[in-house]
Design an enzyme around this catalytic site. Structure first.
Site, PDB file in Angstrom:
ATOM      1  N   ARG A  96       0.810  -1.226   0.000  1.00  0.00           N
ATOM      2  CA  ARG A  96       0.000   0.000   0.000  1.00  0.00           C
ATOM      3  C   ARG A  96       0.839   1.272   0.000  1.00  0.00           C
ATOM      4  O   ARG A  96       0.333   2.362  -0.241  1.00  0.00           O
ATOM      5  CB  ARG A  96      -0.958  -0.001   1.201  1.00  0.00           C
ATOM      6  CG  ARG A  96      -2.248  -0.755   0.902  1.00  0.00           C
ATOM      7  CD  ARG A  96      -3.180  -0.695   2.076  1.00  0.00           C
ATOM      8  NE  ARG A  96      -2.802  -1.641   3.126  1.00  0.00           N
ATOM      9  CZ  ARG A  96      -3.289  -1.617   4.356  1.00  0.00           C
ATOM     10  NH1 ARG A  96      -4.139  -0.684   4.712  1.00  0.00           N
ATOM     11  NH2 ARG A  96      -2.905  -2.524   5.250  1.00  0.00           N
TER      12      ARG A  96
ATOM     13  N   TYR B  42      27.265  34.002   1.384  1.00  0.00           N
ATOM     14  CA  TYR B  42      27.539  32.571   1.274  1.00  0.00           C
ATOM     15  C   TYR B  42      28.941  32.299   1.801  1.00  0.00           C
ATOM     16  O   TYR B  42      29.929  32.846   1.278  1.00  0.00           O
ATOM     17  CB  TYR B  42      27.436  32.088  -0.183  1.00  0.00           C
ATOM     18  CG  TYR B  42      27.902  30.654  -0.321  1.00  0.00           C
ATOM     19  CD1 TYR B  42      27.222  29.627   0.342  1.00  0.00           C
ATOM     20  CD2 TYR B  42      29.029  30.320  -1.062  1.00  0.00           C
ATOM     21  CE1 TYR B  42      27.662  28.316   0.268  1.00  0.00           C
ATOM     22  CE2 TYR B  42      29.468  29.003  -1.151  1.00  0.00           C
ATOM     23  CZ  TYR B  42      28.784  28.003  -0.483  1.00  0.00           C
ATOM     24  OH  TYR B  42      29.218  26.710  -0.562  1.00  0.00           O
TER      25      TYR B  42
END
Ligand code: UD1
Ligand code: MG
Length: 455
Positions: A24, A356
């Site tokens: 399932r 960054y």
């Protein structure tokens, strides 16, 4: 070969059933490897076995389930293969050979029931050998359809009847079997040998050991536990429910341990997240795997962390992203739209806006201006940027790695830094500005006359 210490009767072996297909889930990934809070379901069950102090853990797997077997081995447990899925009783009997000579108790768990706590299981195990020969875990689900019903007399368990085999009146019983049981190993395997498959599903039912025990005059008991721990995962919808339950539980645990969550329902943890007391976490924060946040730190809204270490009293966010290998030492500030990867920001360093920092060290007390970027990647290799203590990197600088900036150095705003900067120096790596007096008026006049000619 690993040599086990001499067994005593109080030792515990855990047998985890995980050979089911899990159709399932509609997935190429075996069901028990689907994660809850970043950890495979089976990992949660293995963790609880460890917490209970199991001296041996065996996982019953389907043939060819290599990924499951690998995970089992990585956790120091042992796999036993069930060639054909002939039922839960048959599955448990697969562990018999591996447990030959083991005289302690066996606790049976399911690999797809990931929310059970050691506390509840301890209640189940502690009854065996004291007030019962065999114990079974039960619960009262809102909808008992599909579960085995526990036929009891007081606390005594007479038998369990599967939903498909149950009569109308048996289906009216609210107490259901959760699937977990505890019994001494020799007794359990003796009882399993008498189990047959003459039932509605043609399976060897584990549940038949209870009627077998009653027939032998043994005492079987039902121990009740909370429904939320018994949940089994059979579909993606169940997986999401289990995830939500796990998150609710973990948020409560953190708050009880002294962590402030201003909007608990919006914060997502991993199973291995470590948050120390007196940390404050704002709304909408996601903790991926491998994160530690140390005491006194403040995490503002909308941050995302993965394999990162946030130091004491650090302030992070809003909107910060810490990626693998980000280490912020005590008192570091990392502000909005700052991404840190594989980099250490030493004590008190600051990168407050739009930056960054990757593959780098930022020395203690240094300040990284808005818009600064470490150019760590040349398309093939990653390179390191080393920034010393007390340095000042002006806004919008591009640090082209490999490069170093010495202690106390200055980098002028807008610089492209390609050469190492010595300690204490000033680097200016930008075009020189020229101001042409009166040029603005002349340019404007030229544009205006060009427009006139067009019309
Ligand atoms: C089982 C119980 C039922 C209980 C319910 C709780 C039996 C006969 N019934 O039913 O009383 O209310 O769990 O959820 O035990 N598995 C194997 N090999 C097999 C069959 C199953 O490893 O041959 C594993 C499955 O992967 C799963 C677990 O055993 O983890 C339970 O199997 P499942 O088929 O879900 O049992 P239920 O019919 O739900
Ligand atoms: Mg089931």
């Amino acid at each position: 070969m690993h040599k086990e210490p001499a067994m005593t009767d109080s030792s515990l072996a855990v047998v985890i059933l995980a050979a089911g297909q899990g159709t399932r889930m509609k997935s190429a990934l075996p069901k028990v490897l689907h994660p809850i809070a970043g950890r495979p379901m089976l990992g949660h069950v293995l963790a609880v076995a460890k917490e209970l102090g199991a001296s041996r853990t065996l996982v019953v797997t389907a043939p060819g389930a290599k990924a499951v077997a690998d995970m089992v081995a990585a956790n120091g447990a042992m796999s036993v293969v069930q060639d054909r899925q002939l039922g839960t009783g048959h599955a448990v009997s697969m562990a018999e050979a591996a447990l030959a000579g083991f005289k302690g108790n066996v606790l049976v768990l399911f690999g797809d029931v990931p929310l059970l706590t050691a506390q509840t299981l301890q209640r189940l195990v502690s009854r065996v050998g004291t007030s019962a020969d065999i114990s079974a875990l039960g619960f009262r689900p809102a909808d008992p359809t599909g579960y085995g019903r526990m036929v009891t007399e007081g606390e005594r368990l007479l038998r369990i009847v599967e939903h498909k085999d149950a009569s109308e009146s048996e289906r009216g019983i609210g107490l259901c079997f959760a699937g977990m049981l505890a019994a001494p190993a020799p007794l359990l395997f003796d009882l399993l040998r008498d189990v047959d498959n003459r039932n509605a599903q043609g399976e060897y039912y584990l549940t038949d050991v209870f009627s077998g025990a009653a027939k032998c005059g043994l005492t079987a008991i039902a121990v009740e536990g909370p429904e939320e721990e018994m949940m089994g995962v059979n579909s993606r919808e169940h997986l999401a429910e289990a995830e939500a339950m796990f998150q609710t539980r973990r948020r409560k645990e953190f708050m009880a341990a002294g962590v402030t969550l201003t909007a608990p329902s919006t914060v997502i943890f991993s199973a291995d997240t470590v948050i120390e007391p007196d940390v404050t976490i704002g709304p909408y924060v996601v903790f991926g795997q491998g994160v530690r946040v140390r005491t006194g730190a403040e995490i503002k809204a909308f941050c995302h962390f993965e394999q990162a270490d946030v130091g004491e009293g650090a302030i992070v966010g809003p909107y910060a992203r810490l990626r693998p290998g980000a280490v912020l030492e005590a008192g570091v500030h990392v502000g909005n739209f700052v991404e840190v990867k594989n980099a250490r920001l030493e004590k008190g360093a600051k990168a407050n806006h739009l930056t960054y920092i990757g593959d780098a060290r930022v020395g203690a007390g240094s300040n990284i201006g808005a818009g600064t970027i470490t150019c760590n990647y040349d398309g093939v290799n990653k390179h390191h940027t080393d920034i010393g203590a007390g340095a000042f990197v002006g806004s919008d600088s591009v640090l082209v790695a490999p490069v170093s900036i010495g202690d106390g150095a200055y980098v002028a705003a807008g610089s492209v830094v390609t050469k190492n900067v010595e300690a204490g120096s000033l680097a200016i790596g930008r075009a020189t500005q020229i101001n042409k007096l009166g040029f603005a008026e002349r340019i404007r006049a030229r544009h205006k006359s060009a427009k006139k000619k067009e019309s």
